[in-house]
Design an enzyme around this catalytic site. Structure first.
Site, PDB file in Angstrom:
ATOM      1  N   SER A  31       0.848  -1.190   0.000  1.00 16.76           N
ATOM      2  CA  SER A  31       0.000   0.000   0.000  1.00 16.76           C
ATOM      3  C   SER A  31       0.881   1.237   0.000  1.00 16.76           C
ATOM      4  O   SER A  31       1.964   1.241   0.600  1.00 16.76           O
ATOM      5  CB  SER A  31      -0.897   0.026   1.246  1.00 16.76           C
ATOM      6  N   TYR A  35      -1.888  -0.254  10.188  1.00 14.65           N
ATOM      7  CA  TYR A  35      -1.939  -0.664   8.780  1.00 14.65           C
ATOM      8  C   TYR A  35      -0.672  -0.221   8.052  1.00 14.65           C
ATOM      9  O   TYR A  35      -0.052  -1.002   7.322  1.00 14.65           O
ATOM     10  CB  TYR A  35      -3.178  -0.059   8.115  1.00 14.65           C
TER      11      TYR A  35
END
Length: 267
Positions: A129, A142
C-alpha cells in the site's frame, strides 16, 4: 504454455479484478478465500485458504502443484484494513492485522518457494500500500504492517536471485473496493480524547475509498509487471498526488512533511 497463477484474496476487490484480467489473457488462475462456497459464480476457481493458517496454505499450494505440476506466479493480495488511535486499538487486533498483512504473506511465500526453486523460475508479487511508505494518523498499524512487507521484499529479492525467482512490491493507493467494510475500526468512544479527530479522519478515509480508482487499473499494472523481464523492487499504482506524496517524503524535512499530512487530515 499458460502460466499458473495463485492470487490470495482473489474473491473480491483488487484480487478479483486481477484474476479476471489474467484469466482473460490466457493465464490459469486460482484465487483463494476463507469461504470459497460464497463465490461459486467466479470466472476462475476460488480455493479455500486462510493466510493465518499454515496448514491451510500448504494444503492449497500443494493441491495446485499436484494438479498443474508447476506454479509460476504468486500474487500476495490478501490483506486487512485497520483504523483507530494506536493507544485504543486492542493488542489482539494489532496482532491479528500483522498475522494477515505480514506473517500471512511470509508463510504463503515459504510454501511456494520449494516448487519455484525446483523450476528455477517464479515471480512473487506482494500487494502492499502507498500507506506503507508513511505513518498515517489513525492508520498507523496498517501503515506499519504494509511497510514491513515492503522492506521484507527488499531482503527476499537478494536472497532469491540465485534461484531465478523474482519478487516485487506493488503499492496501490485508494481504489473503489469493499476494503472499508472488512476493516477493523476501533470504536468511537464518547469518553475518548481522540473522539473528534479520529471520527473526522475516519469519514475522510471512507470518502477516499468510495471515490477511489477503478481496480482494473491495478490489474493492468500487474499484467505489465508479469511481462517485464526484470521487475523493479517497488511499484506504485494510484492517482498522481498519492504517488507524489512518497516523493515529497523523500525530499521534504520531516516536520514539513508531517505538517502537510496533518493539514490533509485536518488535525
Amino acid at each position: 504454455m499458460s502460466k499458473i497463477v495463485l492470487i490470495t484474496g482473489g474473491s473480491s476487490g483488487i484480487g478479483k479484478s486481477i484474476g479476471e484480467f489474467l484469466n482473460e489473457k490466457g493465464f490459469i488462475v486460482y484465487g483463494t478465500s476463507r469461504n470459497p462456497d460464497n463465490y461459486k459464480e467466479s470466472k476462475f476457481p476460488i480455493l479455500a485458504l486462510d493466510v493465518k493458517d499454515v496448514e491451510s496454505i500448504n494444503n492449497t499450494v500443494h493441491a495446485i502443484i499436484e494438479k498443474e505440476a508447476r506454479l509460476d506466479i504468486l500474487i500476495n493480495n490478501a490483506g486487512a484494513g485497520i483504523t483507530g488511535p494506536i493507544e485504543e486499538i486492542p493488542d489482539v487486533e494489532i496482532k491479528n492485522n500483522f498475522e494477515t498483512n505480514f506473517f500471512g504473506p511470509i508463510n504463503v511465500i515459504k510454501s511456494v518457494l520449494p516448487q519455484m526453486r525446483k523450476q528455477q523460475s517464479g515471480l512473487i508479487i506482494n500487494v502492499t500500500s502507498i500507506a506503507g511508505y508513511m505513518g498515517l494518523p489513525y492508520r498507523g498499524i496498517y501503515s506499519a504492517s504494509k511497510g514491513a512487507l515492503e522492506l521484507l521484499t527488499e531482503a527476499f529479492r537478494m536472497e532469491l536471485k540465485g534461484f531465478n525467482i523474482k519478487m516485487t512490491n506493488v503499492a496501490p493507493g485508494d481504489f473503489a473496493t469493499n476494503i472499508a467494510a472488512g476493516r477493523y475500526h476501533a470504536p468511537l468512544l464518547d469518553n475518548s480524547a481522540y473522539k473528534k479527530p479520529y471520527g473526522d479522519t475516519l469519514s475522510l478515509m471512507d470518502t477516499h475509498v468510495d471515490n477511489g480508482s477503478d481496480p482494473n487499473i491495478m490489474a493492468e499494472a500487474i499484467y505489465k509487471i508479469i511481462n517485464t523481464k526484470n521487475p523493479k523492487g517497488h511499484y506504485k499504482v494510484g492517482e498522481f498526488m498519492q504517488k507524489f506524496s512518497i516523493v515529497l517524503k523523500r525530499i521534504l524535512p520531516d516536520k514539513m512533511y508531517e505538517m502537510l499530512l496533518m493539514n490533509h487530515y485536518k488535525l
